[in-house]
Design a protein around this motif. Structure first.
Motif, PDB file in Angstrom:
ATOM      1  N   SER A  22       0.549   1.197  -1.704  1.00 41.63           N
ATOM      2  CA  SER A  22       1.378   2.060  -2.647  1.00 41.63           C
ATOM      3  C   SER A  22       1.610   3.458  -2.454  1.00 41.63           C
ATOM      4  CB  SER A  22       0.350   2.186  -4.061  1.00 41.63           C
ATOM      5  OG  SER A  22       0.953   2.762  -5.187  1.00 41.63           O
ATOM      6  N   HIS A  23       2.807   3.849  -2.699  1.00 43.55           N
ATOM      7  CA  HIS A  23       3.526   4.996  -2.276  1.00 43.55           C
ATOM      8  C   HIS A  23       3.101   5.907  -3.365  1.00 43.55           C
ATOM      9  CE1 HIS A  23       6.792   4.013  -5.065  1.00 43.55           C
ATOM     10  NE2 HIS A  23       7.118   5.419  -5.013  1.00 43.55           N
ATOM     11  N   GLY A  24       3.379   7.187  -3.099  1.00 45.07           N
ATOM     12  CA  GLY A  24       2.986   8.256  -4.118  1.00 45.07           C
ATOM     13  C   GLY A  24       1.636   8.671  -4.105  1.00 45.07           C
ATOM     14  N   SER A  25       1.216   9.667  -4.839  1.00 42.74           N
ATOM     15  CA  SER A  25       0.068  10.396  -5.170  1.00 42.74           C
ATOM     16  C   SER A  25      -0.819   9.810  -6.521  1.00 42.74           C
ATOM     17  CB  SER A  25       0.152  11.941  -5.076  1.00 42.74           C
ATOM     18  OG  SER A  25       0.945  12.365  -6.109  1.00 42.74           O
ATOM     19  N   HIS A  26      -0.093   9.113  -7.382  1.00 40.34           N
ATOM     20  CA  HIS A  26      -0.697   8.518  -8.610  1.00 40.34           C
ATOM     21  C   HIS A  26      -1.030   7.083  -8.653  1.00 40.34           C
ATOM     22  CE1 HIS A  26       1.432  12.485  -9.656  1.00 40.34           C
ATOM     23  NE2 HIS A  26       0.337  12.881 -10.262  1.00 40.34           N
ATOM     24  N   GLY A  27      -2.051   6.852  -9.408  1.00 42.95           N
ATOM     25  CA  GLY A  27      -2.575   5.527  -9.794  1.00 42.95           C
ATOM     26  C   GLY A  27      -1.785   5.000 -10.854  1.00 42.95           C
ATOM     27  N   PHE A  28      -1.417   3.889 -11.056  1.00 43.15           N
ATOM     28  CA  PHE A  28      -0.881   3.349 -12.572  1.00 43.15           C
ATOM     29  C   PHE A  28      -1.106   1.794 -12.386  1.00 43.15           C
ATOM     30  CE2 PHE A  28       2.536   4.301  -9.559  1.00 43.15           C
ATOM     31  CZ  PHE A  28       3.303   3.220  -9.292  1.00 43.15           C
ATOM     32  N   PHE A  29      -0.612   1.261 -13.424  1.00 37.54           N
ATOM     33  CA  PHE A  29      -0.449  -0.212 -13.619  1.00 37.54           C
ATOM     34  C   PHE A  29       0.904  -0.657 -14.167  1.00 37.54           C
ATOM     35  CE2 PHE A  29      -4.928   0.938 -14.211  1.00 37.54           C
ATOM     36  CZ  PHE A  29      -5.714  -0.366 -13.632  1.00 37.54           C
ATOM     37  N   LEU A  30       1.629  -1.356 -13.347  1.00 38.23           N
ATOM     38  CA  LEU A  30       2.903  -1.573 -13.591  1.00 38.23           C
ATOM     39  C   LEU A  30       3.128  -3.150 -14.113  1.00 38.23           C
ATOM     40  CD1 LEU A  30       5.985  -1.030 -13.374  1.00 38.23           C
ATOM     41  CD2 LEU A  30       5.898  -1.556 -11.124  1.00 38.23           C
ATOM     42  N   LEU A  31       3.687  -3.388 -15.205  1.00 42.98           N
ATOM     43  CA  LEU A  31       3.970  -4.648 -15.642  1.00 42.98           C
ATOM     44  C   LEU A  31       5.362  -5.106 -15.805  1.00 42.98           C
ATOM     45  CD1 LEU A  31       2.464  -7.242 -17.211  1.00 42.98           C
ATOM     46  CD2 LEU A  31       3.391  -6.094 -19.384  1.00 42.98           C
ATOM     47  N   ARG A  32       5.708  -6.183 -15.075  1.00 40.45           N
ATOM     48  CA  ARG A  32       7.159  -6.686 -15.018  1.00 40.45           C
ATOM     49  C   ARG A  32       7.254  -8.100 -15.810  1.00 40.45           C
ATOM     50  NH1 ARG A  32       8.912  -9.760  -9.758  1.00 40.45           N
ATOM     51  NH2 ARG A  32       8.260 -11.733 -11.124  1.00 40.45           N
ATOM     52  N   VAL A  33       8.152  -7.750 -16.635  1.00 40.03           N
ATOM     53  CA  VAL A  33       8.371  -8.640 -17.751  1.00 40.03           C
ATOM     54  C   VAL A  33       9.778  -9.279 -17.737  1.00 40.03           C
ATOM     55  CG1 VAL A  33       8.255  -9.309 -20.408  1.00 40.03           C
ATOM     56  CG2 VAL A  33       6.701  -7.783 -19.365  1.00 40.03           C
TER      57      VAL A  33
ATOM     58  N   ARG B 276       0.998  -5.397 -11.400  1.00 40.67           N
ATOM     59  CA  ARG B 276       0.740  -4.881 -10.264  1.00 40.67           C
ATOM     60  C   ARG B 276      -0.173  -3.481 -10.624  1.00 40.67           C
ATOM     61  NH1 ARG B 276       6.496  -5.656  -9.036  1.00 40.67           N
ATOM     62  NH2 ARG B 276       6.563  -7.632  -7.830  1.00 40.67           N
ATOM     63  N   VAL B 277      -1.244  -3.420  -9.628  1.00 40.05           N
ATOM     64  CA  VAL B 277      -2.107  -2.270  -9.753  1.00 40.05           C
ATOM     65  C   VAL B 277      -1.927  -1.304  -8.602  1.00 40.05           C
ATOM     66  CG1 VAL B 277      -4.471  -1.411  -9.865  1.00 40.05           C
ATOM     67  CG2 VAL B 277      -3.883  -3.615 -10.742  1.00 40.05           C
ATOM     68  N   HIS B 278      -1.179   0.057  -8.636  1.00 42.26           N
ATOM     69  CA  HIS B 278      -0.840   0.797  -7.787  1.00 42.26           C
ATOM     70  C   HIS B 278      -2.101   1.860  -7.539  1.00 42.26           C
ATOM     71  CE1 HIS B 278       3.303  -0.224  -6.857  1.00 42.26           C
ATOM     72  NE2 HIS B 278       3.092  -0.860  -8.140  1.00 42.26           N
ATOM     73  N   ARG B 279      -2.391   2.031  -6.339  1.00 38.55           N
ATOM     74  CA  ARG B 279      -3.622   3.013  -6.059  1.00 38.55           C
ATOM     75  C   ARG B 279      -3.164   3.802  -4.866  1.00 38.55           C
ATOM     76  NH1 ARG B 279      -6.094  -2.046  -6.083  1.00 38.55           N
ATOM     77  NH2 ARG B 279      -7.632  -2.611  -7.995  1.00 38.55           N
TER      78      ARG B 279
ATOM     79  N   VAL C 253      -7.912   3.902 -11.945  1.00 40.83           N
ATOM     80  CA  VAL C 253      -7.328   4.345 -10.822  1.00 40.83           C
ATOM     81  C   VAL C 253      -7.160   5.686 -10.610  1.00 40.83           C
ATOM     82  CG1 VAL C 253      -5.533   2.479 -10.793  1.00 40.83           C
ATOM     83  CG2 VAL C 253      -5.183   4.470 -12.084  1.00 40.83           C
ATOM     84  N   GLU C 254      -7.485   6.015  -9.230  1.00 42.35           N
ATOM     85  CA  GLU C 254      -7.480   7.537  -8.691  1.00 42.35           C
ATOM     86  C   GLU C 254      -6.129   8.157  -9.295  1.00 42.35           C
ATOM     87  OE1 GLU C 254      -8.230  10.071  -4.828  1.00 42.35           O
ATOM     88  OE2 GLU C 254      -8.153   7.761  -4.818  1.00 42.35           O
ATOM     89  N   ASN C 255      -6.583   9.466  -9.728  1.00 42.54           N
ATOM     90  CA  ASN C 255      -5.467  10.547  -9.921  1.00 42.54           C
ATOM     91  C   ASN C 255      -4.281   9.590 -10.789  1.00 42.54           C
ATOM     92  OD1 ASN C 255      -3.987  12.872 -10.024  1.00 42.54           O
ATOM     93  ND2 ASN C 255      -2.842  12.143  -7.855  1.00 42.54           N
ATOM     94  N   PRO C 256      -4.748   9.371 -11.981  1.00 42.04           N
ATOM     95  CA  PRO C 256      -3.774   8.605 -12.829  1.00 42.04           C
ATOM     96  C   PRO C 256      -2.346   9.347 -13.113  1.00 42.04           C
ATOM     97  CG  PRO C 256      -5.572   9.415 -13.910  1.00 42.04           C
ATOM     98  CD  PRO C 256      -5.904   9.753 -12.693  1.00 42.04           C
ATOM     99  N   LEU C 257      -1.509   8.498 -13.433  1.00 36.14           N
ATOM    100  CA  LEU C 257      -0.201   8.994 -13.569  1.00 36.14           C
ATOM    101  C   LEU C 257      -0.184   9.704 -14.749  1.00 36.14           C
ATOM    102  CD1 LEU C 257       3.015   8.716 -12.582  1.00 36.14           C
ATOM    103  CD2 LEU C 257       3.356   6.735 -13.971  1.00 36.14           C
ATOM    104  N   PRO C 258       0.546  10.933 -14.904  1.00 38.57           N
ATOM    105  CA  PRO C 258       0.376  11.894 -16.097  1.00 38.57           C
ATOM    106  C   PRO C 258       1.385  11.001 -17.155  1.00 38.57           C
ATOM    107  CG  PRO C 258       0.962  13.034 -14.241  1.00 38.57           C
ATOM    108  CD  PRO C 258       1.100  11.705 -13.777  1.00 38.57           C
TER     109      PRO C 258
END
Length: 330
Positions: free
Chosen positions: A202-213, A270-273, A308-313
């Motif tokens: 995962s790129h970036g400094s934040h963690g988040f969960f991404l749903l593709r529908v 997708r889980v981005h860490r 996730v670490e450092n969750p996306l604001p």
């Protein structure tokens, strides 16, 4: 107003921009983008009035949202009023303002897009979204040197940002080391959707969960909704609601969301860490219908309680490959 209420305003602004993004990407010649664009700006102003001026996280999210709004306002004007191409993957016409807008209708919007992007440039140094906004605006006003610098910054932040690659190619500033990342030519890689610079983590400094529908816009055109969440549980709850509203009494596969359809694809979580491999869960086969006819997602084996670490604001959009992803509406 409580912090929770400010977060809600930011999420609502993000979803309004998601609606705006749909219009400028698919139906830019109409004015459907203007309503959600105005609503997003109103919500940003309300969130700013209600937030603590010392809250750097909220201030940063507001800067990114306003940069996105300014970018879409320019994009709508260029497409609907000036009548020129403008998209995420190929950008717009170099010095299009001078060449195609002699009356300067788009000039104030272009200048605002540059100012807003520069104000947000350092908010999240790991995401390519704002540099891409800046590169497009500078391309339109004729600042080729500045545009190339912005696109290179977007590529530095996310080596998989194909929009920046495409725009650099137009300027003859293609990265010298591209062939080292893939044996095929960049055009072939693009054709098959296998990007030379795609990173395994995962790129970036934040963690988040991404749903593709995936969904069908009409009988011939498909698209995907990319929605950001703070947890897998929230993503599954959202998917349950979407399925029951969209599918109703229809069949999940025959209704158009067929995992075997290459054009549409399936439902994916997708889980981005930060700095770790992206974990992917195919939810298509997990969709079922209970005896009462209500659709649901089988949650077994999913990381429902994982943080996730450092969750996306709250409300912060992010750029993933060729799409800008926005916060959930809840």
């Amino acid at each position: 107003m409580s912090d929770e209420s400010v977060s809600t305003l930011l999420r609502r602004a993000s979803r309004s921009l998601s609606e705006c993004e749909f219009w400028v990407r698919h139906i830019v010649w109409e004015d459907g983008a203007l309503g959600p664009l105005g609503e997003a700006r109103r919500l940003c102003d309300e969130a700013e009035r209600s937030s603590d001026p010392e809250d750097a996280e909220t201030s940063g999210t507001l800067a990114v949202l306003r940069s996105t709004a300014a970018a879409y306002a320019l994009r709508h004007c260029v497409g609907a009023t000036v009548g020129c191409d403008f998209d995420d993957e190929d950008g717009t016409l170099p010095d299009g303002l001078s060449e195609h807008d002699p009356e300067g209708v788009s000039r104030p919007l272009a200048e605002e897009a540059v100012r807003a992007a520069r104000a947000a440039l350092d908010v999240d140094p790991g995401d390519a979204l704002v540099p891409l906004h800046l590169g497009h605006a500078l391309t339109w006003v004729g600042d080729q040197e500045g545009a190339v610098e912005a696109y290179r910054e977007a590529l530095r932040r996310d080596p998989g940002e194909v929009g920046a690659l495409s725009c650099l190619k137009h300027f003859g500033a293609f990265p010298d080391d591209l062939d080292a990342h893939d044996r095929r030519s960049w055009d072939e890689a693009r054709m098959y959707g296998q990007w030379p610079y795609t990173a395994p983590e995962s790129h970036g400094s934040h963690g988040f969960f991404l749903l593709r529908v995936p969904y069908w816009m009409d009988n011939n055109n498909a698209d995907h909704d990319f929605v950001l969440f703070a947890s897998a549980a929230e993503a599954c709850a959202h998917l349950d609601r979407v399925l029951n509203v969209v599918l109703g009494d229809g069949d999940f596969v025959n209704g158009g969301l067929d995992e075997e359809d290459d054009e549409v694809g399936g439902v994916v979580l997708r889980v981005h860490r930060p700095g770790r491999p992206v974990a992917e869960y195919d939810l298509t086969a997990r969709v079922g219908r209970a005896t009462d006819g209500v659709y649901h997602v089988d949650r077994s084996g999913l990381p429902l309680d994982e943080a996730v670490e450092n969750p996306l604001p709250a409300g912060r959009p992010v750029r993933i490959d060729t799409r800008t992803c926005f916060a959930s509406p809840e």
